[in-house]
Each structure stands twice: as C-alpha cells, then as structure tokens.
Design a protein around this motif. Structure first.
Motif, mmCIF file in Angstrom:
data_model
loop_
_atom_site.group_PDB
_atom_site.id
_atom_site.type_symbol
_atom_site.label_atom_id
_atom_site.label_comp_id
_atom_site.label_asym_id
_atom_site.label_seq_id
_atom_site.Cartn_x
_atom_site.Cartn_y
_atom_site.Cartn_z
ATOM 1 N N LEU A 1 0.838 -1.202 0.000
ATOM 2 C CA LEU A 1 0.000 0.000 0.000
ATOM 3 C C LEU A 1 0.867 1.242 0.000
ATOM 4 C CD1 LEU A 1 -2.410 -0.990 2.877
ATOM 5 C CD2 LEU A 1 -2.683 -1.435 0.473
ATOM 6 N N LEU A 2 0.578 2.115 -0.899
ATOM 7 C CA LEU A 2 1.258 3.410 -0.914
ATOM 8 C C LEU A 2 0.233 4.468 -0.572
ATOM 9 C CD1 LEU A 2 3.532 3.456 -4.087
ATOM 10 C CD2 LEU A 2 4.268 3.513 -1.719
ATOM 11 N N SER A 3 0.633 5.392 0.278
ATOM 12 C CA SER A 3 -0.279 6.494 0.553
ATOM 13 C C SER A 3 0.520 7.786 0.540
ATOM 14 C CB SER A 3 -0.977 6.312 1.891
ATOM 15 O OG SER A 3 -0.038 6.221 2.924
ATOM 16 N N TRP A 4 -0.201 8.851 0.305
ATOM 17 C CA TRP A 4 0.446 10.148 0.199
ATOM 18 C C TRP A 4 -0.137 11.049 1.276
ATOM 19 C CZ3 TRP A 4 -0.266 14.590 -3.721
ATOM 20 C CH2 TRP A 4 0.862 15.409 -3.676
ATOM 21 N N SER A 5 0.746 11.528 2.132
ATOM 22 C CA SER A 5 0.302 12.383 3.227
ATOM 23 C C SER A 5 0.715 13.814 2.932
ATOM 24 C CB SER A 5 0.947 11.885 4.518
ATOM 25 O OG SER A 5 0.884 12.863 5.507
ATOM 26 N N LYS A 6 -0.177 14.740 3.258
ATOM 27 C CA LYS A 6 0.186 16.153 3.062
ATOM 28 C C LYS A 6 -0.375 16.962 4.228
ATOM 29 C CE LYS A 6 -3.430 15.023 0.373
ATOM 30 N NZ LYS A 6 -3.669 13.703 -0.162
ATOM 31 N N GLY A 7 0.395 17.956 4.648
ATOM 32 C CA GLY A 7 -0.067 18.721 5.799
ATOM 33 C C GLY A 7 0.815 19.919 6.078
ATOM 34 N N ILE A 8 0.629 20.468 7.293
ATOM 35 C CA ILE A 8 1.375 21.671 7.674
ATOM 36 C C ILE A 8 2.192 21.394 8.937
ATOM 37 C CG2 ILE A 8 -0.133 23.387 6.597
ATOM 38 C CD1 ILE A 8 -1.535 23.627 9.337
ATOM 39 N N ASN A 9 3.268 22.183 9.089
ATOM 40 C CA ASN A 9 4.155 22.023 10.245
ATOM 41 C C ASN A 9 4.289 23.356 10.959
ATOM 42 O OD1 ASN A 9 4.917 20.008 8.262
ATOM 43 N ND2 ASN A 9 6.427 19.440 9.783
ATOM 44 N N PHE A 10 4.544 23.245 12.241
ATOM 45 C CA PHE A 10 4.869 24.443 13.012
ATOM 46 C C PHE A 10 5.887 24.010 14.063
ATOM 47 C CE2 PHE A 10 4.241 27.066 16.802
ATOM 48 C CZ PHE A 10 4.525 28.321 16.269
ATOM 49 N N GLY A 11 6.879 24.835 14.327
ATOM 50 C CA GLY A 11 7.862 24.424 15.318
ATOM 51 C C GLY A 11 8.854 25.504 15.657
ATOM 52 N N LEU A 12 9.842 25.108 16.438
ATOM 53 C CA LEU A 12 10.870 26.066 16.827
ATOM 54 C C LEU A 12 12.222 25.372 16.888
ATOM 55 C CD1 LEU A 12 11.625 25.564 20.139
ATOM 56 C CD2 LEU A 12 9.282 26.399 20.309
ATOM 57 N N ILE A 13 13.278 26.200 16.705
ATOM 58 C CA ILE A 13 14.639 25.699 16.798
ATOM 59 C C ILE A 13 15.274 26.403 17.996
ATOM 60 C CG2 ILE A 13 16.883 25.581 15.645
ATOM 61 C CD1 ILE A 13 15.288 25.738 12.969
ATOM 62 N N HIS A 14 15.760 25.605 18.901
ATOM 63 C CA HIS A 14 16.322 26.197 20.121
ATOM 64 C C HIS A 14 17.459 25.315 20.618
ATOM 65 C CE1 HIS A 14 16.379 28.582 23.755
ATOM 66 N NE2 HIS A 14 16.294 27.477 24.492
ATOM 67 N N LYS A 15 18.596 25.937 20.848
ATOM 68 C CA LYS A 15 19.781 25.256 21.376
ATOM 69 C C LYS A 15 20.095 23.975 20.614
ATOM 70 C CE LYS A 15 19.489 27.095 26.038
ATOM 71 N NZ LYS A 15 19.301 26.826 27.470
ATOM 72 N N GLY A 16 20.081 24.072 19.314
ATOM 73 C CA GLY A 16 20.470 22.931 18.490
ATOM 74 C C GLY A 16 19.419 21.834 18.397
ATOM 75 N N PHE A 17 18.242 22.103 18.884
ATOM 76 C CA PHE A 17 17.160 21.120 18.771
ATOM 77 C C PHE A 17 15.997 21.725 17.989
ATOM 78 C CE2 PHE A 17 19.419 19.112 22.219
ATOM 79 C CZ PHE A 17 19.224 17.755 21.973
ATOM 80 N N GLN A 18 15.351 20.881 17.265
ATOM 81 C CA GLN A 18 14.184 21.314 16.508
ATOM 82 C C GLN A 18 12.965 20.571 17.077
ATOM 83 O OE1 GLN A 18 13.602 19.461 12.678
ATOM 84 N NE2 GLN A 18 13.166 21.408 11.710
ATOM 85 N N HIS A 19 11.992 21.307 17.514
ATOM 86 C CA HIS A 19 10.756 20.696 18.026
ATOM 87 C C HIS A 19 9.632 21.082 17.064
ATOM 88 C CE1 HIS A 19 13.058 20.289 21.733
ATOM 89 N NE2 HIS A 19 13.377 21.574 21.604
#
Lengths: 492, 182
Positions: free
Chosen positions: A300-318
């Motif tokens: 099964l192949l599926s295609w997902s599409k959406g939006i992201n929101f986040g922050l980069i702080h002290k070398g980490f991405q959340h």
C-alpha cells in the motif's frame, strides 16, 4: 400488319431479362384478348374477378420461401445472418448494478479531483522552488555588489610588487589582510609551490588549494557572514606569480565572526510524504486468517500532506504537524474450494426435493476487494540538529503520532471474526479509529536562503494499537515508513 | 426522442436521477454488448458499469452527431474489449493460411433460424479464442469493416481477415456439431 416490339421481361419479371421476340399484329390481338382481364379499362365485373384472383397457399409454401430466403442470406454472409440475433441481445440488470455504477462514478470523480490536487500541489512546490531560487540568486548578487562597493583602506596588487621585484614595505608577514576580490587567472606554471609547502594560510579561516594550476579559496560560514575574507598570517612573499591579481585591503585587524546567538527561531512549513504501509500479524492469530490475509495483501502506498509548526532552540528542533492521508487497502483473496456436480432428487410429482452430490473437484476462487480509509495525523517530534556545513544540517529525532480515521469505505473484506469474506460494513464496526504511533526520524536540512529550509527525511512508525478492537482475537498492527519532503520558513 | 434528449441534458448537468433513468433505460442492451465480448457474466457486468462511468464522465462531449445509443454502444464495446485484453492478454496473430477472401462461400451452413437460441449462440461464441471472438463480434455483429477493425485493435487488415476466417471455420464446426446432435 404492323409489328410491335415488346420486352418479354414485362411479362416475366424474374429472369430472361434481355430476351426479346418479334411479334405480329395478330399475335398482339390474341395477347390483348388474353390479357384483357388485367386491363384497367375493363368493366367493374372484370375487376371484381381480378380481385378475387387468389390461390390457396400452404404452410409448406412459407417454409420453402423462408428456407430459400435463409439460404440466400447465408450465401451472402453466413455468420452475419446467424448471429444477427445477438445484435439485439438484452440481459436483465439488477438494482445492485446501478448502485455499483454510482459508487464507481463517485470514486472516479474523487480520483479526478485528487489527481488535480496532486498536480496543483506539485506546481505549487515547483513554483515555491523557483521563487526561492530566484530570491537566493538576487540575494547573492546583492551581497557581491555590497562587497565591491566596500571602501578599501589600502589596495595593492601582488603583480605590482613582483614587477618592482621589491615587495612593498607596507606589507609585512605579520600584517593581516582582508581580501576583497579575487581574480582567478588560468595559470600555466605551477604556482604556489612554495606556498603549498608552507601553508599560506595560518589557522582554519581559509584554505588555499592549487589543483590544475587554478586557485580556489573556500570560505567558511563565519567569513561568509561578514562578506569579507580574512587572511591570517598570509605569507605574501611565498606567493610568486605574475598573473595572479589580488586586491588586498590591509586592515591589521582580524574580522571576527559574529558571535553565535542562541536565539529561538520559529518556523512554519508544508509537509508532503510518500508512505508505504505494512501489516504485522500476531503469532497467536488463527493460522488460516493470517495465511489468507497475508497472501491477499498488496503493498500500500499512501500520500500524506499537511502543515508544520515548530521552533529551533539550542540545536534542537521541536515540531508539530497536522496532516491528512488516504490509505487504500487492496486485497487479492484466493480461496481453495471443492465444487460438486449434483443431480436433482425429485418426489413422485416431479418437484425437486433436494440434490445428490456426485463428483467433487478442487478449484481456486479469487476475489479482489479494496478499503479506503481517510485519516488525519497529529504528530510531535524532537530532532537534534547536527551541523554538517554552512548550508546543510543532519537532523535525527524521535516522536509520536496520533491518527484518527475520519471515514472508511469498502465493498468486502476478510472478517477477522468469522474468517470469511464479509461485507465491509459489518467488519467496520470492529475497527479502531484511533492510532498511536511512536516514530523515528532522520533527515537532511538544506538552507535555501536566509529564511527557507528544505528538509528531506525518512521516517518509520508503528501503530501500537491493533487495527481491530480488543474483542477481536485476531490482531493486526500497522507499520508505516516513507520519505518526507518539507519546506520550512523561518519566522524572524 | 425528446425524452432522451432531455435526459442527456440533465445528465450533462450531473443530475443523479437522470443518470439512473438513463442507466435503467439502456443498461440491458449495453450488458448484452459487453456479454458478447466477455464470457463471464460478472466481467460483463463490470465492463458495463465501467462503460457507464465513462459515459457519464464524458457525456458533455456528446454533441449529437450520431445516435446516442450508437455513441454509448461504442464506449461499451471499447470498454469490453479493453477488459478482455486486460484479463486475457490477447494477441492478434496473422495466419496467412486463412488469409484469403475466397473462403466466404465455403462457410455456408444450411440452418433453420429457429434451430439455435440466443443462449446457444452465445455459448458457441464463448468457445472462440478471445482474439477471434473480438474480431468476429466487430465484423459480423457490429458490422465494421476490416479496415476499421484494424484501426480499432491496432492490427493490420490482413490479421483481421485471418482472425475472422479462423473464427468462421471454428463456428461452422461447432454449429454443425450441435445440429447433428439435435
């Protein structure tokens, strides 16, 4: 006596079409007498006689005529006449036919919309790339212009020094210089031999490479940020080559790279992912169920599409993301069955009261079914950012995703309770809508410009909640892995 | 005719009731067309449904240059042929032994029209190999010429003729068997 020429075919319509005779007036008179009964000018009495001029025909006449007609038809085109019956063939239809046609039509329409959506998304992504590329080009040009316009405190060329055969007194080994522009010339003789033996650049700010007799200077990130290149401890006297032009600016100070700020940066983005779905069948399941369903499963192949929101702080991405996908589960079931020939058993009055099974033979039955599930996914993941170069980062991380099935449709499927093909609507009620998926994530971030980042990543996740509810003894869990493409925009 | 035209207009406006009415009006005949090409009744139904989906999706392209039934029959025919090819991987091979036009008269069969029913005829056609069946259907029942058949199936005119001749020979044998048995 006058003679009249008439065609025999007036008398004999069929055959002998071109045969004619000479006849005398006497003949004509006698013919007139014989044919007067056919004349329109004769009395009504004669007409009445003519009207009643009938011969009895029998069924044999019709059969023979029809037989001749059939034969003629066959002679003309045998296959056409025999099978013309099939031209008007009509077969009965049922209400199910219309329902299935209606469903197929709706699916086809949805697919068309989906294809258009895909094309539009692709165009949008390509358009974004084009805009980002154009912006990054214009930004680079702008930076170059800024460099060339910078004020030179002091400028001189190495060429001039060599021609004078007397290095400028202003330049000392211990001086520090800022290199504003570099003119690369094709070099015909090995240059910088001495310079290469003794590193021309002290420290790690610059690297001088001589390959194929061409000079290249690589910039590191910090230097690029200042729009200036710093030569630290450059031994100008080791660089002896007349065609090399430097435009040097003496600063006597090292341009320090800007100090790193641990500022938190926020981002938004679009996420597209191509995912494969696999099933894990519990060992304790009914062996027949596992066997039937596993053999029926198609990748099964599926295609997902959406939006992201986040922050980069002290070398980490959340980041958190909200996306939607449609999963089409296709199954190609194969059953082995034994089919028996049967003879009807009748009572004395001729009514069939049962069947007597005679001969049995094994056969394979095949059925293709499909279930479509639309679901939304809400994911959270934390990634560690590993700097690879000025423009490329490696990101590795873990996360969790919650999925919720909004709706699902299908014709038939293997019922995990009865282990028989059943209408999907009966099986559907036993399906769990919620899913919890721990996930691992690894990807590459490419900086396209100051604000735009392209992230390509691989992910793998496992739904810890089985597909069917707890009351079903046969357990199936789903795996999903795939490739993600994200475009992130850093908000200042 | 006016009623059909009105139905077509409503179908162009994607009215569900009109689509259903049109379907119920023509489906038996269209199922008959599909059945001629496909031996399995389930496959024929599937092809008929797919054909109607195509009809409804493309009905806006129908401009009334030909009769609606003809236009629709053509779609059904193509859908059924596509399905035969898909299911059976049909190959059309030209056989020069059968490739001559003089065989027509040798195919005469003395038969009473009542001897064979529609079901029997279908059963005989079903026994034909898929390639022969398609060509025979197109030629003998749809009334298409070899040139058009060649264009439709992407084969040469000669291949179409050879397939038809083989089909006729086969049918003649089968029909004779039935007649002798009866």
């Amino acid at each position: 006596m006058s003679k009249k020429r008439i065609h025999i075919d007036q008398l004999f319509k069929n055959g002998l079409k071109h045969l004619s005779f000479l006849v005398s007036n006497k003949d004509l008179e006698s013919i007139d007498k014989k044919t007067e009964v056919y004349s329109d000018e004769k009395t009504n009495k004669t007409k009445d006689k003519l009207d009643q001029f009938n011969f009895p025909i029998t069924d044999l006449d019709w059969e023979q005529t029809f037989s001749k007609f059939q034969k003629e038809k066959l002679a003309f085109e045998p296959s056409k006449s025999i099978f013309s019956k099939l031209d008007e063939l009509e077969l009965p239809i049922t209400e199910v036919d219309w329902t299935q046609t209606k469903n197929k039509l709706a699916n086809q329409k949805r697919r068309r919309v989906f294809i258009w959506w895909k094309v539009a998304s692709l165009l949008l992504i390509l358009g974004l790339f084009a805009i980002i590329y154009k912006l990054s080009i214009s930004e680079t040009t702008k930076q170059r212009n800024e460099i060339s316009e910078s004020v030179h405190l002091k400028s001189m060329t190495l060429n001039e020094n060599i021609n004078k055969n007397n290095p400028s007194k202003d330049i000392n080994k211990s001086d520090k210089y800022t290199l504003n522009t570099i003119i690369k010339n094709n070099v015909t003789k090995p240059p910088f031999r001495n310079a290469l033996k003794e590193p021309a650049f002290n420290g790690s700010s610059l690297t001088l490479i001589s390959k194929n007799e061409t000079i290249k200077i690589e910039e590191n990130q910090d230097i690029e940020a200042t729009n200036q290149l710093v030569l630290v401890g450059l031994s100008l006297f080791d660089i002896i080559y007349p065609n090399l032009n430097f435009d040097l600016v003496q600063t006597n100070t090292i341009v320090k790279p800007p100090t790193k700020t641990m500022k938190t940066q926020y981002f938004v983005g679009l996420n597209n992912a191509l995912l494969t779905n696999q099933f894990k069948y519990d060992k304790n399941n009914d062996a027949n169920f596992n066997n039937l369903q596993q053999n029926a499963d198609r990748n099964l192949l599926s295609w997902s599409k959406g939006i992201n929101f986040g922050l980069i702080h002290k070398g980490f991405q959340h980041q958190i993301s909200l996306s939607g996908q449609q999963i089409n589960q296709k199954s190609n079931y194969q059953f082995k069955a034994r089919i028996f020939d049967s003879l009807p058993v009748k009572d004395p009055s001729g009514n069939v009261i049962g069947y007597f099974l005679t001969r049995g033979r094994d056969t394979t039955l095949r059925e293709n079914h499909q279930i479509k599930r639309n679901r939304i996914d809400f994911a959270f993941n934390t990634n560690k950012i590993w700097k690879m170069s000025s423009k490329i980062n490696l990101v590795t991380g873990i996360g969790a995703q919650t999925s919720f099935t909004l709706n699902s449709k299908g014709s038939k499927t293997l019922d995990p309770q009865t282990i028989q093909i059943n209408d999907y609507q009966f099986v559907k009620s036993n399906e769990r809508k919620l899913g919890i998926h721990p996930m691992v994530y690894i990807g590459i971030q490419t900086s396209l410009s100051k604000n735009w980042i392209l992230e390509t990543a691989l992910s793998s996740q496992y739904n810890i909640l089985p597909v069917y509810k707890n009351n079903i003894s046969n357990k199936i869990n789903t795996y999903q892995s795939g490739i993600h493409l994200k475009i992130l925009y850093l908000i200042k | 005719m006016k009623e059909i035209d009105e139905l077509i207009l409503q179908c162009k406006a994607e009215k569900s009731w009109a689509q259903e009415k049109l379907f119920k009006l023509y489906a038996p005949q269209m199922l008959g067309i599909c059945r001629r090409y496909l031996s399995s009744m389930d496959d024929a139904r599937d092809a008929m449904q797919d054909g109607f989906v195509k009809v409804f999706l493309n009905i806006h392209k129908y401009e009334g240059r030909s009769a609606f039934k003809t236009w629709m029959s053509r779609i059904m025919m193509n859908t059924a042929i596509d399905m035969v090819k898909k299911i059976n991987k049909v190959q059309f091979v030209r056989d020069d032994y059968f490739f001559n036009d003089t065989n027509d008269m040798e195919d005469e069969i003395e038969i009473d029209d009542q001897d064979l029913s529609q079901e029997q005829l279908l059963a005989i056609i079903d026994k034909l190999p898929h390639g022969y069946k398609i060509v025979f259907n197109l030629y003998a029942i749809e009334g298409m010429g070899h040139k058009d058949i060649g264009k439709l199936l992407g084969i040469s005119e000669g291949t179409s003729k050879s397939q038809l001749n083989r089909a006729r020979t086969y049918l003649k044998t089968e029909i004779n068997k039935i007649l002798q048995a009866s």
